[in-house]
Design a protein around this motif. Sequence first.
Motif, PDB file in Angstrom:
ATOM      1  N   SER A 278      69.186  35.573  33.201  1.00 59.02           N
ATOM      2  CA  SER A 278      68.330  36.743  33.379  1.00 59.02           C
ATOM      3  C   SER A 278      66.956  36.381  33.944  1.00 59.02           C
ATOM      4  CB  SER A 278      68.229  37.553  32.087  1.00 59.02           C
ATOM      5  OG  SER A 278      67.183  37.111  31.297  1.00 59.02           O
ATOM      6  N   SER A 279      66.356  35.260  33.541  1.00 59.86           N
ATOM      7  CA  SER A 279      65.027  34.964  34.091  1.00 59.86           C
ATOM      8  C   SER A 279      65.077  33.881  35.160  1.00 59.86           C
ATOM      9  CB  SER A 279      64.079  34.526  32.982  1.00 59.86           C
ATOM     10  OG  SER A 279      64.362  33.193  32.620  1.00 59.86           O
TER      11      SER A 279
ATOM     12  N   ARG B 182      64.969  30.928  34.880  1.00 60.23           N
ATOM     13  CA  ARG B 182      64.147  29.771  34.560  1.00 60.23           C
ATOM     14  C   ARG B 182      64.978  28.757  33.805  1.00 60.23           C
ATOM     15  NH1 ARG B 182      59.683  31.171  31.160  1.00 60.23           N
ATOM     16  NH2 ARG B 182      58.312  29.660  32.119  1.00 60.23           N
TER      17      ARG B 182
ATOM     18  N   GLN C 228      58.863  25.512  25.685  1.00 59.44           N
ATOM     19  CA  GLN C 228      57.618  26.274  25.708  1.00 59.44           C
ATOM     20  C   GLN C 228      57.481  27.162  24.472  1.00 59.44           C
ATOM     21  OE1 GLN C 228      57.252  28.933  29.096  1.00 59.44           O
ATOM     22  NE2 GLN C 228      55.089  28.494  29.248  1.00 59.44           N
TER      23      GLN C 228
ATOM     24  N   ILE D  48      61.814  26.864  13.547  1.00 56.20           N
ATOM     25  CA  ILE D  48      61.687  26.705  14.992  1.00 56.20           C
ATOM     26  C   ILE D  48      62.293  27.898  15.714  1.00 56.20           C
ATOM     27  CG2 ILE D  48      62.409  25.239  16.920  1.00 56.20           C
ATOM     28  CD1 ILE D  48      62.324  23.019  14.513  1.00 56.20           C
TER      29      ILE D  48
ATOM     30  N   SER E  86      57.647  39.696  17.747  1.00 57.13           N
ATOM     31  CA  SER E  86      57.733  40.832  18.637  1.00 57.13           C
ATOM     32  C   SER E  86      56.519  41.755  18.467  1.00 57.13           C
ATOM     33  CB  SER E  86      59.045  41.540  18.333  1.00 57.13           C
ATOM     34  OG  SER E  86      59.191  42.624  19.132  1.00 57.13           O
TER      35      SER E  86
ATOM     36  N   ALA F  67      53.193  40.102  19.593  1.00 54.08           N
ATOM     37  CA  ALA F  67      53.249  39.599  20.964  1.00 54.08           C
ATOM     38  C   ALA F  67      53.061  38.088  20.999  1.00 54.08           C
ATOM     39  CB  ALA F  67      52.225  40.305  21.849  1.00 54.08           C
TER      40      ALA F  67
ATOM     41  N   PRO G 214      54.702  34.684  21.933  1.00 53.92           N
ATOM     42  CA  PRO G 214      55.820  34.333  22.820  1.00 53.92           C
ATOM     43  C   PRO G 214      56.667  33.179  22.288  1.00 53.92           C
ATOM     44  CG  PRO G 214      53.783  33.478  23.711  1.00 53.92           C
ATOM     45  CD  PRO G 214      53.408  34.228  22.467  1.00 53.92           C
TER      46      PRO G 214
ATOM     47  N   THR H 276      62.468  36.158  19.845  1.00 56.43           N
ATOM     48  CA  THR H 276      63.101  37.181  20.669  1.00 56.43           C
ATOM     49  C   THR H 276      64.028  36.584  21.728  1.00 56.43           C
ATOM     50  OG1 THR H 276      61.071  37.122  21.959  1.00 56.43           O
ATOM     51  CG2 THR H 276      61.341  38.949  20.428  1.00 56.43           C
ATOM     52  N   GLN H 277      63.905  35.280  21.949  1.00 58.06           N
ATOM     53  CA  GLN H 277      64.701  34.685  23.031  1.00 58.06           C
ATOM     54  C   GLN H 277      66.208  34.863  22.825  1.00 58.06           C
ATOM     55  OE1 GLN H 277      63.593  30.604  23.765  1.00 58.06           O
ATOM     56  NE2 GLN H 277      62.113  31.179  25.317  1.00 58.06           N
TER      57      GLN H 277
ATOM     58  N   ASP I  62      67.222  38.572  23.105  1.00 58.23           N
ATOM     59  CA  ASP I  62      67.250  38.939  24.530  1.00 58.23           C
ATOM     60  C   ASP I  62      68.506  38.384  25.189  1.00 58.23           C
ATOM     61  OD1 ASP I  62      64.865  40.151  24.257  1.00 58.23           O
ATOM     62  OD2 ASP I  62      63.676  38.652  25.317  1.00 58.23           O
TER      63      ASP I  62
ATOM     64  N   PHE J 202      71.406  37.655  23.891  1.00 57.47           N
ATOM     65  CA  PHE J 202      72.612  38.405  23.530  1.00 57.47           C
ATOM     66  C   PHE J 202      72.659  39.724  24.285  1.00 57.47           C
ATOM     67  CE2 PHE J 202      72.838  35.872  19.478  1.00 57.47           C
ATOM     68  CZ  PHE J 202      74.044  35.277  19.795  1.00 57.47           C
ATOM     69  N   ASN J 203      71.510  40.389  24.365  1.00 53.39           N
ATOM     70  CA  ASN J 203      71.494  41.707  24.986  1.00 53.39           C
ATOM     71  C   ASN J 203      71.724  41.653  26.481  1.00 53.39           C
ATOM     72  OD1 ASN J 203      71.190  43.194  22.696  1.00 53.39           O
ATOM     73  ND2 ASN J 203      68.962  43.060  22.711  1.00 53.39           N
ATOM     74  N   THR J 204      71.483  40.502  27.103  1.00 56.90           N
ATOM     75  CA  THR J 204      71.685  40.430  28.544  1.00 56.90           C
ATOM     76  C   THR J 204      72.858  39.519  28.909  1.00 56.90           C
ATOM     77  OG1 THR J 204      70.089  38.630  28.672  1.00 56.90           O
ATOM     78  CG2 THR J 204      69.245  40.827  29.104  1.00 56.90           C
ATOM     79  N   SER J 205      73.658  39.147  27.904  1.00 56.08           N
ATOM     80  CA  SER J 205      74.788  38.234  28.142  1.00 56.08           C
ATOM     81  C   SER J 205      74.338  36.978  28.869  1.00 56.08           C
ATOM     82  CB  SER J 205      75.885  38.920  28.953  1.00 56.08           C
ATOM     83  OG  SER J 205      76.515  39.881  28.174  1.00 56.08           O
TER      84      SER J 205
ATOM     85  N   LYS K 147      59.431  41.452  29.198  1.00 52.25           N
ATOM     86  CA  LYS K 147      59.205  40.122  29.740  1.00 52.25           C
ATOM     87  C   LYS K 147      59.470  40.157  31.248  1.00 52.25           C
ATOM     88  CE  LYS K 147      60.325  37.850  25.479  1.00 52.25           C
ATOM     89  NZ  LYS K 147      61.282  37.061  24.701  1.00 52.25           N
TER      90      LYS K 147
ATOM     91  N   LYS L  38      60.798  38.948  34.699  1.00 56.07           N
ATOM     92  CA  LYS L  38      61.948  38.109  35.019  1.00 56.07           C
ATOM     93  C   LYS L  38      61.673  37.098  36.113  1.00 56.07           C
ATOM     94  CE  LYS L  38      65.584  40.892  33.173  1.00 56.07           C
ATOM     95  NZ  LYS L  38      66.657  41.833  33.421  1.00 56.07           N
TER      96      LYS L  38
ATOM     97  N   ILE M 155      60.287  31.197  41.681  1.00 54.73           N
ATOM     98  CA  ILE M 155      60.111  32.420  40.882  1.00 54.73           C
ATOM     99  C   ILE M 155      58.847  32.370  40.026  1.00 54.73           C
ATOM    100  CG2 ILE M 155      62.443  33.348  40.646  1.00 54.73           C
ATOM    101  CD1 ILE M 155      62.598  31.625  38.073  1.00 54.73           C
TER     102      ILE M 155
ATOM    103  N   SER N  64      56.591  35.509  29.299  1.00 56.02           N
ATOM    104  CA  SER N  64      56.799  36.202  28.029  1.00 56.02           C
ATOM    105  C   SER N  64      55.489  36.377  27.271  1.00 56.02           C
ATOM    106  CB  SER N  64      57.819  35.453  27.176  1.00 56.02           C
ATOM    107  OG  SER N  64      57.486  34.093  27.118  1.00 56.02           O
ATOM    108  N   ASP N  65      54.367  36.071  27.914  1.00 54.44           N
ATOM    109  CA  ASP N  65      53.105  36.184  27.191  1.00 54.44           C
ATOM    110  C   ASP N  65      52.025  36.904  28.010  1.00 54.44           C
ATOM    111  OD1 ASP N  65      51.023  35.823  25.439  1.00 54.44           O
ATOM    112  OD2 ASP N  65      50.625  33.767  26.069  1.00 54.44           O
TER     113      ASP N  65
ATOM    114  N   VAL O  31      52.031  40.737  27.999  1.00 55.53           N
ATOM    115  CA  VAL O  31      53.378  41.191  27.697  1.00 55.53           C
ATOM    116  C   VAL O  31      53.412  41.578  26.221  1.00 55.53           C
ATOM    117  CG1 VAL O  31      55.825  40.582  27.688  1.00 55.53           C
ATOM    118  CG2 VAL O  31      54.294  39.581  29.400  1.00 55.53           C
ATOM    119  N   ILE O  32      53.510  42.881  25.959  1.00 54.55           N
ATOM    120  CA  ILE O  32      53.582  43.366  24.577  1.00 54.55           C
ATOM    121  C   ILE O  32      54.772  44.302  24.495  1.00 54.55           C
ATOM    122  CG2 ILE O  32      52.347  44.499  22.692  1.00 54.55           C
ATOM    123  CD1 ILE O  32      49.741  43.918  24.173  1.00 54.55           C
TER     124      ILE O  32
ATOM    125  N   GLU P 208      56.401  45.674  21.845  1.00 57.63           N
ATOM    126  CA  GLU P 208      56.411  46.776  20.885  1.00 57.63           C
ATOM    127  C   GLU P 208      55.360  47.831  21.232  1.00 57.63           C
ATOM    128  OE1 GLU P 208      58.628  47.218  18.666  1.00 57.63           O
ATOM    129  OE2 GLU P 208      59.583  45.256  18.862  1.00 57.63           O
TER     130      GLU P 208
ATOM    131  N   THR Q 108      76.249  46.231  24.083  1.00 56.89           N
ATOM    132  CA  THR Q 108      75.076  45.808  24.850  1.00 56.89           C
ATOM    133  C   THR Q 108      75.238  46.340  26.280  1.00 56.89           C
ATOM    134  OG1 THR Q 108      76.061  43.758  25.640  1.00 56.89           O
ATOM    135  CG2 THR Q 108      74.902  43.669  23.524  1.00 56.89           C
TER     136      THR Q 108
ATOM    137  N   PRO R 171      75.312  44.730  29.243  1.00 59.68           N
ATOM    138  CA  PRO R 171      76.369  44.093  30.042  1.00 59.68           C
ATOM    139  C   PRO R 171      77.774  44.445  29.563  1.00 59.68           C
ATOM    140  CG  PRO R 171      74.724  42.465  29.395  1.00 59.68           C
ATOM    141  CD  PRO R 171      74.415  43.728  28.649  1.00 59.68           C
TER     142      PRO R 171
END
Lengths: 311, 600
Positions: free
Chosen positions: A82-83, A85, A93, A248, A256, A259, A261, A265-266, A269, A271-274, B37, B39, B216, B233-234, B280-281, B283, B469, B471
Amino acid sequence: MFNFIIRRLLYAIPIIIGIALITFLLFNVVGGDPVLQMVGKHATPQVIEELRAEMGLNRPLPMQFVDFLRQIVTFDYGRSYSSKRDVLGMMIQAAPVSFTLAFPGFIISLCLSISASLFVAFWRGTLVDRVFVVVSVLMISVPSLAYILFGQYFLAYKVGLFPISGFSFDPTQVFSYIALPVLIWVVLSFGGELRFYRTVMLDEINQDYIRTARSKGLNERVVMFKHVLKNAMIPIITSVLIQIPFLITGALLLESFFAIPGMGTQLIDAFNTSDLPMIKAQVMVFSILYVVFNILTDICYSLVDPRVTIK
Amino acid sequence: MMRLFVFLSVAFAVVLTGCTKKKEQNLNVLQLATSAKIKGLDPAGAQDLYSSSEIMRVYEGLLQYHPLKRPYELEPLLAAEMPKISKDSLTYTFKIRKGVKFHDDAAFPEGKGREVTAKDFEYSFKRLADPRVQSTGWWLFEGRLKGLDDWRKKYTNTKDTPTNYDDEVEGLKALDDETLQLKLTQPYPQLLYALAMPYGAVVAKEAVDKYGKEFINHAVGTGPFILESFNPSDAIAYKKNPNYWEATYPTEGESSDKENGLLEDAGKKIPFVDGINVRVIVEEQPRWLHFLKGELDTSGIPKDSFNDAVKPADPAKPLTYDNLALSDDLKSKNIQMTIAIAMDFTYTAFNTDSKDIPQLKDKKVRQAISLALDDKESIQLFYNGMATSSQTPIPPGINGYDPDFVNPYRTGDVEKARKLLAEAGYPGGKGFPELPYDTVASATNRQMADYASKQLDKIGIKLKVISSTWPQMLERIQNRQAQMWGIAWAADYPDAENFLQLFYGPNAQPGGMNGSYYRNKDFDRLFEKARVLADTPARTAMYKQLSKMVAEDAPVVFGLHRIGVGLRQSWIKNFKYDEFAFNRSKYLRIDTEEKKKHLQ
């Protein structure tokens, strides 16, 4: 000792492979197709097939699984779907960020709850004990979101004691950023931990050797710290060490809402984006940490309890 | 592990001893937040709104939408003028603006950004076609530019052949440094819109080559702002581009713009602000509290705080988008509000080619369900009244939208629904199988699904809700396992073609946009005729006719067009709502005096 560690590590290999297999199968059976999301809303079937080929997802599953096993050894999980990266880079990070929040929260709540549990165990059956138990049940019963929303709205926004949200490793700012989430962390975990450690202490306090110690005329301080606490170390170590890998992986809601980072949430995220590379990396790193800390737990047993020998 | 542990403990100890002194803040910097976040900052991957907004602070393309004029109108950005279009509408010739430079970056010799040429656009557009890049923007050019599909094919599934960008493509050529020529396979009036999208932005080959897969994270564009730091993400920080070309604030706009003070800076050099900080917030609550405290310059209104933030302008009437005023608290803070109908529509799609529930092939069944799913209450329940029913796919503000048309199957007439269902052979829903309804797992979606099943109960149809989900749901739609699902479409550009193609027969294929597999030969024929026409009254009439056809056949239940309510601080000037607002921060001005007063 050395042989023990080697043997345990060897035992861990089939466990890790098993976890890998389950993760891989689950993903391929119910995970949802990552390609459909990656290609965007306008893609034609041809483009979808091209991307599948480009990503190697059209290859036979056993071959993909072998790749996965290689990734476990090399720690090269590739790039996030998804990203785009580097997955390991993203985790490296985020992990220190999660840890910066979780570690002080963990240590403070641990110290507080163990001291409180000794105190309560000493006053067992009295009003003090009952008040602590009732308060800790109340603390557990309030949902974590309520603490977060209240803390953020009242303490940060209305009273202005803390920043509303944010994070920075800048030494002049990090303390103010993590203060409120750490406070909430402590409040969240204190109740449960207190109840657990209280039970552990009470188990010891009713043992014969404690009665013997008392009848020898030892004072209560020595009984509590030298005998009760020391003998309660085994369950304490078990619960403490096994929590460390979770530090960790982060605290989902806290990160979340504030905010921060971190890693909390990683995985969600992913799971939600496969996002298979991220799921693989997180599950594997976590499993490996879990196995390692399990071994450490066993080693620590032998350190605190001379009756336990490692063969 | 142990070393990491020790390092972190020490780091934490150092950190704890630090103090919490605040740095002097530059007031002329926009303070924004994004709710997702980011991409990545590669224009070729500008798929979602959030990434696109960040990308377009740094990058620029040939064209952009005029910031003030409505309906939306294109104007040259890095093109020196609007393109020359040949008589047969097949050749577009662009002159590139002179003196525009890429940002200074280590990718260039001596770190100095060089001048942009037509060749850079040729390169950037070829990138969208390059299978290695996996761009989500390829559809804009797919089958459109002569020879580009063949060029792409050469490198598809040939991992060992490096992509050769020097290969000539007939339909995409830089004739010289200042001239770019595009040759089309068939008329494609939407091309100009495509070029105004983030995908059309110009990138520098040097930067792509230098950073490779990390491109990217390294934005090197020509835009008004230079990327200073990027943590997807921040937080993201930009500073003003000191070498920005001589772009100025527009001198004309809509008639109301002058009275709204939107032309006070006419003709002045942009950008006005020194930089932008984007946090990036994810909530809503923290974003909202930051805004109320004046730490963010703009904000939406969280669903749960809606009734604290606004009230009906006329207390006797219910709260709707045209009866809306700020609460006294926000008014006292001098906060400003913008209300706008979004160019989108939500809908519930049917699998009209279903094997599992063949009943959905019957138009009458679909019409009955459409009638039973009334949206008047759900607009209040789920959108705080901030939506308007959609009668057809075309939203207000786009040519082809017909304000007088009422969809006969969106009236909420349950009696008529029962009658249609009986005519289809299922009186009172008898014999009708349990109908699976797919939705993306979330609390609100679940509530919406439960509400829908309550409504369908009235005509005797039972819903079975399947939450997954995104996907997973896409896969179920692609494999045609999904029978009925909730989804939405937002405009890529202000042309009804972008909405109507959802119902075009050839798009009915696995993964295609016509997920409901709607096929109507008359529709397809008319659509093919309309989409190649330039924007004329004749085309608008065709669009209206097409949308009526879809309304009658009900391959989907039309839901609503969402209404956005945006808030901003009093010190933000020159703000105008923009549906395609990807590069509007360059026009914003901060009244630093007012901001200082407020913060004190």
